[in-house]
Design a protein around this motif. Structure first.
Motif, PDB file in Angstrom:
ATOM      1  N   UNK A  24     -15.793   3.412  -9.185  1.00 56.89           N
ATOM      2  CA  UNK A  24     -14.999   2.265  -8.724  1.00 56.89           C
ATOM      3  C   UNK A  24     -13.883   1.962  -9.724  1.00 56.89           C
ATOM      4  N   UNK A  25     -14.189   2.044 -11.001  1.00 55.41           N
ATOM      5  CA  UNK A  25     -13.175   1.788 -12.026  1.00 55.41           C
ATOM      6  C   UNK A  25     -12.056   2.821 -11.957  1.00 55.41           C
ATOM      7  N   UNK A  31      -5.456   3.135  -7.813  1.00 50.52           N
ATOM      8  CA  UNK A  31      -4.750   2.241  -6.880  1.00 50.52           C
ATOM      9  C   UNK A  31      -3.712   1.392  -7.614  1.00 50.52           C
ATOM     10  N   UNK A  32      -4.059   0.935  -8.817  1.00 53.59           N
ATOM     11  CA  UNK A  32      -3.106   0.170  -9.618  1.00 53.59           C
ATOM     12  C   UNK A  32      -1.874   1.011  -9.934  1.00 53.59           C
ATOM     13  N   UNK A  33      -2.106   2.252 -10.353  1.00 53.38           N
ATOM     14  CA  UNK A  33      -0.978   3.118 -10.703  1.00 53.38           C
ATOM     15  C   UNK A  33      -0.120   3.431  -9.484  1.00 53.38           C
ATOM     16  N   UNK A  34      -0.746   3.519  -8.311  1.00 56.52           N
ATOM     17  CA  UNK A  34       0.015   3.828  -7.105  1.00 56.52           C
ATOM     18  C   UNK A  34       0.771   2.603  -6.587  1.00 56.52           C
ATOM     19  N   UNK A  35       0.108   1.467  -6.499  1.00 56.17           N
ATOM     20  CA  UNK A  35       0.709   0.290  -5.864  1.00 56.17           C
ATOM     21  C   UNK A  35       1.578  -0.540  -6.804  1.00 56.17           C
ATOM     22  N   UNK A  36       1.143  -0.712  -8.054  1.00 55.29           N
ATOM     23  CA  UNK A  36       1.882  -1.570  -8.974  1.00 55.29           C
ATOM     24  C   UNK A  36       2.915  -0.781  -9.762  1.00 55.29           C
ATOM     25  N   UNK A  37       2.512   0.371 -10.279  1.00 57.59           N
ATOM     26  CA  UNK A  37       3.431   1.174 -11.081  1.00 57.59           C
ATOM     27  C   UNK A  37       4.315   2.072 -10.222  1.00 57.59           C
ATOM     28  N   UNK A  38       4.059   2.082  -8.914  1.00 56.55           N
ATOM     29  CA  UNK A  38       4.852   2.843  -7.939  1.00 56.55           C
ATOM     30  C   UNK A  38       4.889   4.346  -8.242  1.00 56.55           C
ATOM     31  N   UNK A  39       3.746   4.898  -8.637  1.00 54.01           N
ATOM     32  CA  UNK A  39       3.639   6.329  -8.887  1.00 54.01           C
ATOM     33  C   UNK A  39       3.068   7.001  -7.644  1.00 54.01           C
ATOM     34  N   UNK A  40       3.690   8.061  -7.211  1.00 51.45           N
ATOM     35  CA  UNK A  40       3.221   8.807  -6.047  1.00 51.45           C
ATOM     36  C   UNK A  40       2.111   9.777  -6.464  1.00 51.45           C
ATOM     37  N   UNK A  46      -5.079  13.151  -4.703  1.00 52.50           N
ATOM     38  CA  UNK A  46      -5.692  12.665  -3.469  1.00 52.50           C
ATOM     39  C   UNK A  46      -7.051  13.332  -3.240  1.00 52.50           C
ATOM     40  N   UNK A  47      -7.130  14.623  -3.521  1.00 55.10           N
ATOM     41  CA  UNK A  47      -8.398  15.343  -3.392  1.00 55.10           C
ATOM     42  C   UNK A  47      -9.421  14.809  -4.383  1.00 55.10           C
ATOM     43  N   UNK A  48      -8.952  14.547  -5.589  1.00 57.27           N
ATOM     44  CA  UNK A  48      -9.829  14.013  -6.620  1.00 57.27           C
ATOM     45  C   UNK A  48     -10.372  12.636  -6.213  1.00 57.27           C
ATOM     46  N   UNK A  49      -9.530  11.802  -5.647  1.00 55.70           N
ATOM     47  CA  UNK A  49      -9.975  10.483  -5.179  1.00 55.70           C
ATOM     48  C   UNK A  49     -11.050  10.621  -4.110  1.00 55.70           C
ATOM     49  N   UNK A  50     -10.854  11.562  -3.198  1.00 52.49           N
ATOM     50  CA  UNK A  50     -11.839  11.785  -2.134  1.00 52.49           C
ATOM     51  C   UNK A  50     -13.204  12.120  -2.719  1.00 52.49           C
ATOM     52  N   UNK A  51     -13.227  13.001  -3.709  1.00 52.18           N
ATOM     53  CA  UNK A  51     -14.501  13.392  -4.304  1.00 52.18           C
ATOM     54  C   UNK A  51     -15.105  12.273  -5.157  1.00 52.18           C
ATOM     55  N   UNK A  52     -14.271  11.440  -5.772  1.00 53.78           N
ATOM     56  CA  UNK A  52     -14.803  10.282  -6.489  1.00 53.78           C
ATOM     57  C   UNK A  52     -15.414   9.276  -5.519  1.00 53.78           C
TER      58      UNK A  52
END
Length: 81
Positions: A24-25, A31-40, A46-52
């Protein structure tokens, strides 16, 4: 009142909880890096997130279910996979 079986069960459940909280952390940071820091995110991210997510959900199910014997091996294998 020292019950070794109870202590071992609590330790196993705590490990599953720690794995879930770690996932979760990591996903929160992503999500913070994507939404706040605007990093794509790249396709590998994305694959790594799926497995996490899979590892986190498996650990949460193991924490709730608190398996015994073979169930611990199955949940541990699925979380590590």
């Amino acid at each position: 009142m020292n019950n070794p079986t109870l202590n071992k069960l609590l330790q196993t459940r705590l490990i599953y909880l720690y794995i879930f909280l770690f996932c979760v952390t990591l996903l929160s940071i992503a999500m913070y890096m994507e939404k706040v820091m605007m990093l794509e995110p790249c396709p590998l991210c994305m694959t790594q997130r799926f497995f996490f997510v899979l590892a986190g959900l498996t650990s949460l199910m193991a924490f709730i279910h608190h398996p015994k014997g073979t169930g611990k091996l199955i949940y541990g294998f699925l979380a590590a996979l």
